[in-house]
Structure formats: structure tokens, C-alpha cells
Design a protein around this motif. Structure first.
Motif, PDB file in Angstrom:
ATOM      1  N   ASP A  40     -15.516 -15.328  37.968  1.00  0.00           N
ATOM      2  CA  ASP A  40     -15.169 -16.311  38.991  1.00  0.00           C
ATOM      3  C   ASP A  40     -14.458 -17.507  38.322  1.00  0.00           C
ATOM      4  O   ASP A  40     -14.344 -17.549  37.098  1.00  0.00           O
ATOM      5  CB  ASP A  40     -16.409 -16.756  39.769  1.00  0.00           C
ATOM      6  N   SER A  41     -14.022 -18.463  39.147  1.00  0.00           N
ATOM      7  CA  SER A  41     -13.154 -19.498  38.585  1.00  0.00           C
ATOM      8  C   SER A  41     -13.874 -20.372  37.555  1.00  0.00           C
ATOM      9  O   SER A  41     -13.289 -20.751  36.537  1.00  0.00           O
ATOM     10  CB  SER A  41     -12.540 -20.346  39.686  1.00  0.00           C
ATOM     11  N   GLN A  42     -15.176 -20.634  37.771  1.00  0.00           N
ATOM     12  CA  GLN A  42     -15.875 -21.490  36.798  1.00  0.00           C
ATOM     13  C   GLN A  42     -16.041 -20.791  35.452  1.00  0.00           C
ATOM     14  O   GLN A  42     -15.798 -21.364  34.392  1.00  0.00           O
ATOM     15  CB  GLN A  42     -17.246 -21.885  37.360  1.00  0.00           C
ATOM     16  N   ASN A  43     -16.439 -19.510  35.500  1.00  0.00           N
ATOM     17  CA  ASN A  43     -16.588 -18.759  34.265  1.00  0.00           C
ATOM     18  C   ASN A  43     -15.237 -18.534  33.588  1.00  0.00           C
ATOM     19  O   ASN A  43     -15.136 -18.533  32.364  1.00  0.00           O
ATOM     20  CB  ASN A  43     -17.285 -17.429  34.529  1.00  0.00           C
ATOM     21  N   THR A  44     -14.197 -18.350  34.397  1.00  0.00           N
ATOM     22  CA  THR A  44     -12.851 -18.205  33.840  1.00  0.00           C
ATOM     23  C   THR A  44     -12.495 -19.443  33.024  1.00  0.00           C
ATOM     24  O   THR A  44     -12.020 -19.356  31.888  1.00  0.00           O
ATOM     25  CB  THR A  44     -11.814 -18.009  34.971  1.00  0.00           C
TER      26      THR A  44
END
Ligand code: ADP
Length: 245
Positions: free
Chosen positions: A179-183
Motif C-alpha cells: 500500500d502507499s504507506q509501505n511503498t
């Protein structure tokens, strides 16, 4: 005279055909030089030749013609067994799907690769601890992958790729499953590892991600369509004064 960092990966006029009528030219004369200390994105849409290029850069496949040189070794001069040695010791791989074993802790996922079976488990765990610390997972080493977030799982996979200090890390769509945070965390980690001296190539279809990397190389229809160049070489990198310019 400016001394350039040593070349860790070279593609010279690399062509790759796949059988078909007519044959498919997945790579059509690619020239690319990656030097120690670079962080490079190879970016292109689906079908542009990224996977083919990754397989050839990673010594997983041989080109139809042209030369591939990894850490100074011309792969066409080597037998398959020797190519496997270069792949195992000089290249670290990171995949979109992490490829971790669920039954093992993060520590043992890193410590039990085939590569260093000759060393004692104790020694391999010591090496694994060091790379897990480097990716910020010192506090999660005993956890199994199922207990880790996607970003943490990818950190374990990155630690495994760093084990043994390879000349280059090749990451194939490393944020494709996040997801965007982990990315964001993984992108920051690559930038940080690079600042500390690691040479990294990220294969991606994500233009935005590629634009954040110090160098981005665009590929289209098996050819390099744009290369932002090598302006941002890392001065901390492992420079070899004897390397040719
Ligand atoms: P990307 O990773 O950018 O999606 P690929 O390297 O997978 O691109 O594919 C480049 C071209 O080569 C595409 O036209 C694809 O269909 C073709 N191709 C890839 N692998 C094979 C294969 N094993 N056999 C035949 N054609 C292939």
C-alpha cells in the motif's frame, strides 16, 4: 582527472529474441552501464522488456547476442556453473512477492539461503542480524513473516538480498504488492541504503517512483528511450581508482 566509480553492470548491444513467427525482439540493442553507488530505476510499461532485461542483468538468462559484464566478469566467457556463482555471490535479488518461508523467523529467512551453507548457522545468523539491523528490523528478527506487515516482509527480503555484500541489488517491482504507506517506507529505505553506498537497480512500471530515483532509464519496445544520466553518483561509494573511466 575525475575518477569514475567502477562499473558493476554493463550491457553492450544486448538483444534478446523469443521464438515466434516472426520472432519477438524483447530487447533490441540495449547499452547500459551502472557504476558503483548508483540507484537506478528502469521504468517502462507492460511488455516493454523490463522482465527480460532483469533476467539478463541478473544472469538468470543469456542474451541472444551482445555482452553482459557483471562486476568485471564477462558472462559469455563463463560456464553455467560459474555464471551461477556470479549470480549467487555478486547479485542480490528482491521480488514483488517477497518469497519468504512462512515457517521460519525473519532471522532464519535471511540466514538460511543456499548460498552460505558452508558456514555455520551461528555465523550465518550473525551476518543476518547485521543486515536486518541495516534495514531497520533489529527489533522484529524473531517474528515469522505472517506476523509482519507487507513493508516489514519486504525489508526482510531486502536484508536477504544484502547478505554477503553483493556488488548490485536488483529489485523487481519491489513495491508492487504494497500500500502507499509501505511503498513510501521501502522507497525511503532504498534511498537510505544507496546513500550508505549500496548499488541498486529497481525495475518498475511506476513513473512516479522512477522520477524519485537519482537516475531513471526508460525502456520502450526493447530499447532505451531515455536515460536521465549519471549526475548523482554517490561519493561514498566503493571507488576503484584503477577502474577505467
Ligand atoms: P515487461 O516486463 O516490461 O512487461 P517483458 O520483458 O515481459 O516486458 O516482455 C517483452 C516482450 O517479450 C513482450 O512482447 C512479451 O510478450 C515478450 N516475451 C516475454 N517473455 C517471453 C517468452 N518467454 N516467450 C515469448 N515472448 C516473450
Amino acid at each position: 582527472m575525475k575518477i569514475e566509480p567502477r562499473k558493476v553492470l554493463e550491457l553492450h548491444q544486448v538483444v534478446k529474441h523469443y521464438p515466434g513467427s516472426p520472432p519477438i525482439k524483447a530487447l533490441d540493442g540495449v547499452d547500459l552501464i551502472i557504476r558503483a553507488g548508483e540507484l537506478v530505476a528502469v521504468v517502462g510499461p507492460s511488455g516493454s522488456g523490463k522482465s527480460t532485461m532483469l533476467n539478463i542483468m541478473g544472469a538468470l538468462d543469456r542474451p541472444s547476442s551482445g555482452e553482459v559484464v557483471v562486476d568485471g566478469q564477462r558472462l559469455s566467457d563463463l560456464a553455467d556453473r560459474e555464471v551461477a556463482g556470479v549470480r549467487g555471490h555478486r547479485i542480490g535479488f528482491v521480488f514483488q512477492q517477497f518469497h519468504l518461508l512462512e515457517g521460519l523467523s525473519a532471522l532464519d529467512n535471511v540466514a538460511t539461503g543456499n548460498l552460505y551453507q558452508g558456514l555455520s548457522l551461528r555465523w550465518r545468523r550473525q551476518m543476518a542480524r547485521e543486515v536486518l539491523e541495516r534495514v531497520g528490523l533489529g527489533h522484529r528478527m524473531t517474528q515469522r513473516p505472517g506476523k509482519l506487515s507487507g513493508g516489514e516482509r519486504q525489508r526482510v527480503a531486502i536484508a536477504r538480498a544484502l547478505l554477503g555484500d553483493p556488488a548490485i541489488v536488483l529489485a523487481d517491482e519491489p513495491t508492487g504488492n504494497l500500500d502507499s504507506q509501505n511503498t513510501e517506507e521501502i522507497v525511503e529505505l532504498f534511498l537510505e541504503l544507496n546513500r550508505a553506498g549500496s548499488t541498486i537497480v529497481i525495475i518498475t512500471h511506476d513513473r512516479e517512483l522512477a522520477d524519485r530515483m537519482p537516475r531513471s532509464v526508460a525502456i520502450l519496445d526493447g530499447r532505451i528511450s531515455h536515460d536521465s544520466g549519471v549526475d548523482s553518483l554517490n561519493p561514498e561509494a566503493d571507488n576503484d581508482p584503477s577502474a577505467e573511466a
